[in-house]
Design a protein around this motif. Structure first.
Motif, short mmCIF file in Angstrom:
data_model
loop_
_atom_site.label_atom_id
_atom_site.label_comp_id
_atom_site.label_asym_id
_atom_site.label_seq_id
_atom_site.Cartn_x
_atom_site.Cartn_y
_atom_site.Cartn_z
N PRO A 150 0.84 -1.20 0.00
CA PRO A 150 0.00 0.00 0.00
C PRO A 150 0.87 1.25 0.00
O PRO A 150 1.95 1.28 0.60
N PRO A 151 0.45 2.30 -0.67
CA PRO A 151 1.21 3.56 -0.66
C PRO A 151 1.23 4.18 0.73
O PRO A 151 0.36 3.91 1.56
N ARG A 152 2.23 5.00 0.97
CA ARG A 152 2.40 5.67 2.27
C ARG A 152 2.62 7.16 2.03
O ARG A 152 3.06 7.58 0.96
N TYR A 153 2.36 7.94 3.07
CA TYR A 153 2.60 9.38 2.97
C TYR A 153 3.15 9.91 4.29
O TYR A 153 2.92 9.34 5.36
N THR A 154 3.89 11.00 4.19
CA THR A 154 4.44 11.67 5.36
C THR A 154 4.24 13.16 5.21
O THR A 154 4.26 13.70 4.09
N ARG A 155 4.06 13.85 6.33
CA ARG A 155 3.92 15.30 6.32
C ARG A 155 4.97 15.96 7.21
O ARG A 155 4.90 17.15 7.48
N ASP A 156 5.93 15.15 7.66
CA ASP A 156 6.99 15.70 8.50
C ASP A 156 8.37 15.34 7.96
O ASP A 156 9.32 15.14 8.73
N GLY A 157 8.47 15.25 6.64
CA GLY A 157 9.78 15.03 6.02
C GLY A 157 10.29 13.60 6.14
O GLY A 157 11.47 13.37 5.91
N GLY A 158 9.42 12.65 6.52
CA GLY A 158 9.84 11.25 6.57
C GLY A 158 10.04 10.70 7.97
O GLY A 158 10.43 9.54 8.11
N ARG A 159 9.79 11.49 9.00
CA ARG A 159 9.94 10.95 10.36
C ARG A 159 8.85 9.94 10.68
O ARG A 159 9.12 8.92 11.31
N THR A 160 7.64 10.24 10.26
CA THR A 160 6.54 9.30 10.48
C THR A 160 5.78 9.12 9.18
O THR A 160 5.69 10.04 8.35
N TRP A 161 5.21 7.92 8.99
CA TRP A 161 4.48 7.59 7.76
C TRP A 161 3.14 6.97 8.11
O TRP A 161 3.00 6.29 9.12
N ARG A 162 2.18 7.20 7.25
CA ARG A 162 0.87 6.58 7.39
C ARG A 162 0.47 5.94 6.07
O ARG A 162 0.94 6.33 5.00
N GLU A 163 -0.41 4.95 6.17
CA GLU A 163 -0.84 4.23 4.97
C GLU A 163 -1.97 4.98 4.27
O GLU A 163 -2.89 5.48 4.91
N THR A 164 -1.87 5.07 2.94
CA THR A 164 -2.90 5.71 2.14
C THR A 164 -4.10 4.79 2.00
O THR A 164 -3.95 3.59 1.77
N VAL A 165 -5.30 5.33 2.16
CA VAL A 165 -6.52 4.53 2.03
C VAL A 165 -7.52 5.29 1.17
O VAL A 165 -7.53 6.52 1.12
N THR A 166 -8.38 4.54 0.46
CA THR A 166 -9.50 5.14 -0.26
C THR A 166 -10.66 4.18 -0.24
O THR A 166 -10.52 3.00 0.05
N ASN A 167 -11.81 4.69 -0.58
CA ASN A 167 -13.00 3.87 -0.74
C ASN A 167 -13.14 3.46 -2.19
O ASN A 167 -12.64 4.16 -3.09
N PRO A 168 -13.80 2.34 -2.47
CA PRO A 168 -14.01 1.95 -3.87
C PRO A 168 -14.72 3.05 -4.64
O PRO A 168 -15.61 3.72 -4.13
N ALA A 169 -14.29 3.25 -5.89
CA ALA A 169 -14.91 4.26 -6.73
C ALA A 169 -16.10 3.66 -7.47
O ALA A 169 -16.15 2.47 -7.73
N LEU A 170 -17.07 4.50 -7.79
CA LEU A 170 -18.22 4.04 -8.56
C LEU A 170 -17.76 3.48 -9.89
O LEU A 170 -16.93 4.07 -10.58
N GLY A 171 -18.29 2.33 -10.24
CA GLY A 171 -17.91 1.71 -11.50
C GLY A 171 -16.64 0.90 -11.43
O GLY A 171 -16.19 0.36 -12.44
N GLN A 172 -16.02 0.79 -10.27
CA GLN A 172 -14.78 0.03 -10.13
C GLN A 172 -14.94 -0.99 -9.01
O GLN A 172 -15.64 -0.77 -8.03
N GLU A 173 -14.27 -2.11 -9.17
CA GLU A 173 -14.34 -3.13 -8.14
C GLU A 173 -13.39 -2.84 -6.98
O GLU A 173 -13.50 -3.43 -5.92
#
Length: 407
Positions: free
Chosen positions: A75-98
């Motif tokens: 899963p993709p990750r993101y940071t907002r403090d220059g890489g000290r801490t990271w969180r996992e990117t999440v989304t909900n299913p999009a309409l028309g997509q499985e």
């Protein structure tokens, strides 16, 4: 050049970027993670992210502390403090997509991430044929459009008198429709190939004998707002789907013509001299202004439709077979009832697969442009004794050994 021995030996460095500023260089290393160096030489793994199958990453030009990374099967990750801490990117299913776009980002064919120059919250992600967007600094990603990403469109049918109204046949999502020049989109109601045969998706799958997925092809819009689109599977067959408004839905009523199967199905066009006639795939559709969809008739003709021209006062259509080795372009001046072997190209005009790469010029009674399997773009012209002229050889512009489908 000096080899950077501080990076893991035998591992591919997928990407390197110095956009973080202050002399900091970031590197994405295969099956290892993200590495940084302040001197461009001595790299150490980012401890906050740890071991990660990094493929690509983006540092926001607007805020260098905002970084998004994606990995192969991770899963993709993101940071907002220059890489000290990271969180996992999440989304909900999009309409028309499985599934959701973040899931797609974990695919091995994900190629790129880029930050919007003036907004640290906005990142774009590209993987294969798809484009996604994050508006919250990488916390979530969605398809770039409200209902679809629009980056693998196979054909576009425009309304004859209102350019803001058009429908796009999609590789993965059958058909999408806009009446606002793309500001807002509607999905069709075709459904999927696993639907029962009482539903349009199930009828299409049964007609083409392929339940893998439903892919759009040639599409036209009638002046009444009716839509004719070929739906099925790009590798095999497609059948016409007729749509018209019902209530507030411009595609609310659907009729699948299950006995009109086309084997070449990428092109559709209204007759230049008769808006109630269209050519699509291996068929001519008549009576498009019939009171009911069932009143529209389909007549099979011998070849797959390539395009039409009304120049000179007469409708001329062009066609060919599905045979990849066939170099003959046929021409008909009686709407497909009879054909002549108009021109034989110097090379097959199917540069990738069985799909012809030909455009019919609307301003000449007998002129087409073609991309050949020999990587040449040619013009073929002349009602009788047509001649072929090379416009350019694409091999002059690509490196030796480059895949021919890049032409």
């Amino acid at each position: 050049w000096t080899k950077l021995s501080s990076l893991p030996a035998g591992k591919t460095v997928h990407m390197i970027d110095a956009a973080a500023g202050n002399g900091v260089v970031w590197a994405a290393v295969e099956d290892s993670g993200l590495y940084t160096a302040t001197d461009g030489v001595r790299f150490t793994r980012n401890a906050g992210l740890g071991v990660y199958r990094a493929m690509t990453f983006a540092i926001s030009p607007a805020d260098r502390n905002c970084i998004v990374v994606s990995g192969n099967g991770s899963p993709p990750r993101y940071t907002r403090d220059g890489g000290r801490t990271w969180r996992e990117t999440v989304t909900n299913p999009a309409l028309g997509q499985e599934d959701n776009f973040s899931h797609k980002m974990g695919s091995g064919d994900h190629y790129g991430l880029v930050g919007k120059p003036d907004d640290p919250q906005v990142f774009f992600a590209q993987r294969g044929q798809h484009l996604g967007i994050s508006r919250d600094g990488g916390a979530t990603f969605d398809w770039t459009g409200k209902f679809f990403d629009g980056s693998h469109t196979r054909d576009i049918g425009f309304h004859p008198s209102d350019w803001r109204v058009f429908a796009q046949a999609q590789q993965d999502r059958s058909l999408v429709y806009t009446a606002t020049a793309g500001d807002y989109w509607l999905n069709d109601l075709i459904g999927g190939p696993q639907d029962p045969v009482s539903m349009p998706g199930g009828q299409i799958a049964a007609a083409i004998d392929n339940g893998q997925h439903i892919s759009g092809g040639g599409t036209v819009l009638h002046p009444s707002g009716r839509i004719l689109t070929l739906q099925g599977n790009v590798s095999g067959k497609r059948v016409p789907c007729l749509m018209q408004p019902r209530g507030n839905d411009p595609m609310g009523e659907i009729l699948v013509v299950t006995d009109a199967v086309s084997t070449l199905s990428s092109v559709a066009q209204l007759d230049p001299h008769d808006p109630n006639t269209a050519f699509l795939g291996n068929f001519r559709a008549d009576n498009l202004d019939a009171p009911e969809l069932a009143g529209i008739g389909f007549t099979r003709f011998a070849y797959g439709f390539l395009g039409a021209t009304g120049a000179g006062g007469t409708t001329a259509i062009f066609g060919t077979s599905k045979d990849k080795t066939d170099k003959v372009i046929r021409r008909s001046v009686n709407r497909g009832t009879g054909w002549t072997g108009w021109a034989t190209a110097s090379a097959s005009f199917r540069p990738v697969d069985q799909t012809p790469a030909i455009t019919v010029c609307p301003h000449h009674p007998a002129r087409v442009y073609a991309v050949s399997a020999g990587a040449k773009v040619v013009r073929i012209e002349g009602v009788t004794n047509p001649t072929e002229t090379m416009i350019f050889d694409a091999r002059d512009f690509v490196a030796p050994g480059h895949p021919k489908y890049a032409v």
